[in-house]
Motif scaffolding. Sequence first.
Motif, PDB file in Angstrom:
ATOM      1  N   GLU A 137     -27.659 -11.612  54.510  1.00 14.55           N
ATOM      2  CA  GLU A 137     -26.528 -12.216  55.208  1.00 14.55           C
ATOM      3  C   GLU A 137     -27.031 -13.451  55.945  1.00 14.55           C
ATOM      4  O   GLU A 137     -26.987 -13.518  57.169  1.00 14.55           O
ATOM      5  CB  GLU A 137     -25.889 -11.217  56.175  1.00 14.55           C
ATOM      6  CG  GLU A 137     -25.316 -10.013  55.459  1.00 14.55           C
ATOM      7  CD  GLU A 137     -24.838  -8.923  56.397  1.00 14.55           C
ATOM      8  OE1 GLU A 137     -23.723  -8.433  56.169  1.00 14.55           O
ATOM      9  OE2 GLU A 137     -25.559  -8.559  57.333  1.00 14.55           O
ATOM     10  N   ASN A 138     -27.548 -14.403  55.189  1.00 16.27           N
ATOM     11  CA  ASN A 138     -28.176 -15.607  55.750  1.00 16.27           C
ATOM     12  C   ASN A 138     -29.306 -15.245  56.715  1.00 16.27           C
ATOM     13  O   ASN A 138     -29.518 -15.913  57.720  1.00 16.27           O
ATOM     14  CB  ASN A 138     -27.142 -16.509  56.430  1.00 16.27           C
ATOM     15  CG  ASN A 138     -26.230 -17.159  55.417  1.00 16.27           C
ATOM     16  OD1 ASN A 138     -26.668 -17.530  54.338  1.00 16.27           O
ATOM     17  ND2 ASN A 138     -24.962 -17.276  55.757  1.00 16.27           N
ATOM     18  N   PHE A 153     -25.507 -20.272  46.188  1.00 18.57           N
ATOM     19  CA  PHE A 153     -26.660 -19.642  46.808  1.00 18.57           C
ATOM     20  C   PHE A 153     -27.855 -20.596  46.739  1.00 18.57           C
ATOM     21  O   PHE A 153     -28.093 -21.236  45.728  1.00 18.57           O
ATOM     22  CB  PHE A 153     -27.003 -18.342  46.063  1.00 18.57           C
ATOM     23  CG  PHE A 153     -27.737 -17.336  46.890  1.00 18.57           C
ATOM     24  CD1 PHE A 153     -27.059 -16.317  47.527  1.00 18.57           C
ATOM     25  CD2 PHE A 153     -29.117 -17.399  47.024  1.00 18.57           C
ATOM     26  CE1 PHE A 153     -27.728 -15.380  48.287  1.00 18.57           C
ATOM     27  CE2 PHE A 153     -29.801 -16.461  47.777  1.00 18.57           C
ATOM     28  CZ  PHE A 153     -29.104 -15.449  48.413  1.00 18.57           C
ATOM     29  N   ASN A 154     -28.622 -20.688  47.803  1.00 17.47           N
ATOM     30  CA  ASN A 154     -29.791 -21.556  47.850  1.00 17.47           C
ATOM     31  C   ASN A 154     -30.839 -21.054  46.855  1.00 17.47           C
ATOM     32  O   ASN A 154     -31.394 -19.968  47.013  1.00 17.47           O
ATOM     33  CB  ASN A 154     -30.359 -21.577  49.273  1.00 17.47           C
ATOM     34  CG  ASN A 154     -31.537 -22.501  49.412  1.00 17.47           C
ATOM     35  OD1 ASN A 154     -32.564 -22.332  48.762  1.00 17.47           O
ATOM     36  ND2 ASN A 154     -31.389 -23.485  50.286  1.00 17.47           N
ATOM     37  N   GLU A 155     -31.098 -21.853  45.836  1.00 18.65           N
ATOM     38  CA  GLU A 155     -31.989 -21.446  44.751  1.00 18.65           C
ATOM     39  C   GLU A 155     -33.414 -21.200  45.225  1.00 18.65           C
ATOM     40  O   GLU A 155     -34.061 -20.241  44.802  1.00 18.65           O
ATOM     41  CB  GLU A 155     -32.000 -22.502  43.646  1.00 18.65           C
ATOM     42  CG  GLU A 155     -30.694 -22.602  42.908  1.00 18.65           C
ATOM     43  CD  GLU A 155     -30.740 -23.596  41.763  1.00 18.65           C
ATOM     44  OE1 GLU A 155     -31.755 -23.638  41.040  1.00 18.65           O
ATOM     45  OE2 GLU A 155     -29.746 -24.320  41.591  1.00 18.65           O
ATOM     46  N   ILE A 196     -22.580 -13.425  34.866  1.00 16.81           N
ATOM     47  CA  ILE A 196     -23.856 -13.134  34.222  1.00 16.81           C
ATOM     48  C   ILE A 196     -24.794 -14.289  34.571  1.00 16.81           C
ATOM     49  O   ILE A 196     -24.347 -15.369  34.952  1.00 16.81           O
ATOM     50  CB  ILE A 196     -23.715 -12.932  32.693  1.00 16.81           C
ATOM     51  CG1 ILE A 196     -23.143 -14.166  32.010  1.00 16.81           C
ATOM     52  CG2 ILE A 196     -22.890 -11.703  32.374  1.00 16.81           C
ATOM     53  CD1 ILE A 196     -23.148 -14.090  30.505  1.00 16.81           C
ATOM     54  N   ILE A 197     -26.071 -14.065  34.461  1.00 15.49           N
ATOM     55  CA  ILE A 197     -27.059 -15.033  34.925  1.00 15.49           C
ATOM     56  C   ILE A 197     -26.841 -16.413  34.315  1.00 15.49           C
ATOM     57  O   ILE A 197     -26.892 -17.430  35.008  1.00 15.49           O
ATOM     58  CB  ILE A 197     -28.489 -14.526  34.636  1.00 15.49           C
ATOM     59  CG1 ILE A 197     -28.757 -13.274  35.470  1.00 15.49           C
ATOM     60  CG2 ILE A 197     -29.530 -15.601  34.942  1.00 15.49           C
ATOM     61  CD1 ILE A 197     -29.991 -12.511  35.065  1.00 15.49           C
ATOM     62  N   ASP A 198     -26.559 -16.481  33.028  1.00 13.16           N
ATOM     63  CA  ASP A 198     -26.405 -17.778  32.358  1.00 13.16           C
ATOM     64  C   ASP A 198     -25.156 -18.542  32.789  1.00 13.16           C
ATOM     65  O   ASP A 198     -25.064 -19.750  32.568  1.00 13.16           O
ATOM     66  CB  ASP A 198     -26.398 -17.592  30.836  1.00 13.16           C
ATOM     67  CG  ASP A 198     -27.747 -17.119  30.320  1.00 13.16           C
ATOM     68  OD1 ASP A 198     -28.770 -17.394  30.980  1.00 13.16           O
ATOM     69  OD2 ASP A 198     -27.787 -16.466  29.259  1.00 13.16           O
ATOM     70  N   GLU A 199     -24.200 -17.864  33.395  1.00 19.97           N
ATOM     71  CA  GLU A 199     -22.987 -18.541  33.874  1.00 19.97           C
ATOM     72  C   GLU A 199     -23.217 -19.294  35.182  1.00 19.97           C
ATOM     73  O   GLU A 199     -22.448 -20.179  35.525  1.00 19.97           O
ATOM     74  CB  GLU A 199     -21.849 -17.533  34.071  1.00 19.97           C
ATOM     75  CG  GLU A 199     -21.292 -16.985  32.780  1.00 19.97           C
ATOM     76  CD  GLU A 199     -20.218 -15.945  33.015  1.00 19.97           C
ATOM     77  OE1 GLU A 199     -19.328 -15.838  32.160  1.00 19.97           O
ATOM     78  OE2 GLU A 199     -20.264 -15.226  34.029  1.00 19.97           O
ATOM     79  N   ILE A 200     -24.254 -18.904  35.910  1.00 20.87           N
ATOM     80  CA  ILE A 200     -24.587 -19.599  37.154  1.00 20.87           C
ATOM     81  C   ILE A 200     -25.562 -20.709  36.775  1.00 20.87           C
ATOM     82  O   ILE A 200     -26.618 -20.454  36.240  1.00 20.87           O
ATOM     83  CB  ILE A 200     -25.226 -18.654  38.188  1.00 20.87           C
ATOM     84  CG1 ILE A 200     -24.302 -17.453  38.440  1.00 20.87           C
ATOM     85  CG2 ILE A 200     -25.494 -19.399  39.489  1.00 20.87           C
ATOM     86  CD1 ILE A 200     -24.922 -16.398  39.337  1.00 20.87           C
ATOM     87  N   LYS A 201     -25.180 -21.899  37.027  1.00 18.75           N
ATOM     88  CA  LYS A 201     -25.958 -23.062  36.573  1.00 18.75           C
ATOM     89  C   LYS A 201     -27.097 -23.390  37.548  1.00 18.75           C
ATOM     90  O   LYS A 201     -27.081 -24.405  38.226  1.00 18.75           O
ATOM     91  CB  LYS A 201     -25.050 -24.281  36.369  1.00 18.75           C
ATOM     92  CG  LYS A 201     -23.910 -24.046  35.403  1.00 18.75           C
ATOM     93  CD  LYS A 201     -24.429 -23.702  34.026  1.00 18.75           C
ATOM     94  CE  LYS A 201     -23.281 -23.481  33.068  1.00 18.75           C
ATOM     95  NZ  LYS A 201     -23.642 -22.772  31.886  1.00 18.75           N
ATOM     96  N   ILE A 245     -29.076  -7.165  43.027  1.00 23.53           N
ATOM     97  CA  ILE A 245     -28.259  -8.370  43.119  1.00 23.53           C
ATOM     98  C   ILE A 245     -26.927  -8.087  42.442  1.00 23.53           C
ATOM     99  O   ILE A 245     -26.886  -7.608  41.311  1.00 23.53           O
ATOM    100  CB  ILE A 245     -28.952  -9.577  42.451  1.00 23.53           C
ATOM    101  CG1 ILE A 245     -30.268  -9.889  43.173  1.00 23.53           C
ATOM    102  CG2 ILE A 245     -28.026 -10.790  42.449  1.00 23.53           C
ATOM    103  CD1 ILE A 245     -31.073 -11.014  42.539  1.00 23.53           C
ATOM    104  N   LEU A 246     -25.840  -8.390  43.143  1.00 22.19           N
ATOM    105  CA  LEU A 246     -24.489  -8.195  42.627  1.00 22.19           C
ATOM    106  C   LEU A 246     -23.833  -9.552  42.409  1.00 22.19           C
ATOM    107  O   LEU A 246     -23.957 -10.448  43.232  1.00 22.19           O
ATOM    108  CB  LEU A 246     -23.646  -7.399  43.629  1.00 22.19           C
ATOM    109  CG  LEU A 246     -24.236  -6.099  44.162  1.00 22.19           C
ATOM    110  CD1 LEU A 246     -23.334  -5.514  45.239  1.00 22.19           C
ATOM    111  CD2 LEU A 246     -24.453  -5.107  43.038  1.00 22.19           C
ATOM    112  N   SER A 247     -23.116  -9.680  41.298  1.00 22.41           N
ATOM    113  CA  SER A 247     -22.419 -10.932  41.014  1.00 22.41           C
ATOM    114  C   SER A 247     -21.301 -10.680  40.018  1.00 22.41           C
ATOM    115  O   SER A 247     -21.367  -9.749  39.220  1.00 22.41           O
ATOM    116  CB  SER A 247     -23.403 -11.955  40.423  1.00 22.41           C
ATOM    117  OG  SER A 247     -22.741 -13.172  40.165  1.00 22.41           O
TER     118      SER A 247
END
Length: 187
Positions: A68-69, A90-92, A116-121, A111-113
């Motif tokens: 939470e930051n 999210f800060n890479e 899918i991983i490839d959708e987050i650029k 990690i919840l999202s």
Amino acid sequence: MKKQKIFKFDFKNSDDKFNFYTNKTNIDAFQGIIKNNFKNIYLCGPSKSGKSYLGNMWLEINNAIKYENNFEEIINSKKNLLIDNLNNKFNEEKLFHIINHCKLENLNLLILSKYIIDEIKFKLTDLISRLKTLTFLKINQPDDDMLLTILTKLISERQFVISSHEIFQFILKNANRSYEEMMNIVT
């Protein structure tokens, strides 16, 4: 003119694992989270599909903390970690360091999202490769059985009584077929 009265109902949702309905759309995710079958997990699924619900159960089972930051607290602790709602904002660099920290300290990471991983650029290729080492679990779109169960559960929690099976069928036939839509219909 009389003033309309408004009733304020206090609807309570149960937070135990027995209140989470499973079927073929989510059983792998449920078992992976609750039975703690995997060390580091990336769980994705549609909005309102129960990811945070499972995450909160995992948090308790693993005596973990939630991101939470609180990056400094996480890096300075030796506690298992939950990251909820990972997205492209999210800060890479922080995420990269968090994953490395968990691996170095032999900590569990969830990690919840909804992506899918490839959708987050992500731009950091090392981050992408680290994320792809996590065990990937997915909650799929709901099938008819899941939609009916969710609708029935939500209506029951609000103490509404619908005795006609045709009403449920009408709702399911005419509603968008998603977890979020079932929530919107009842709330």
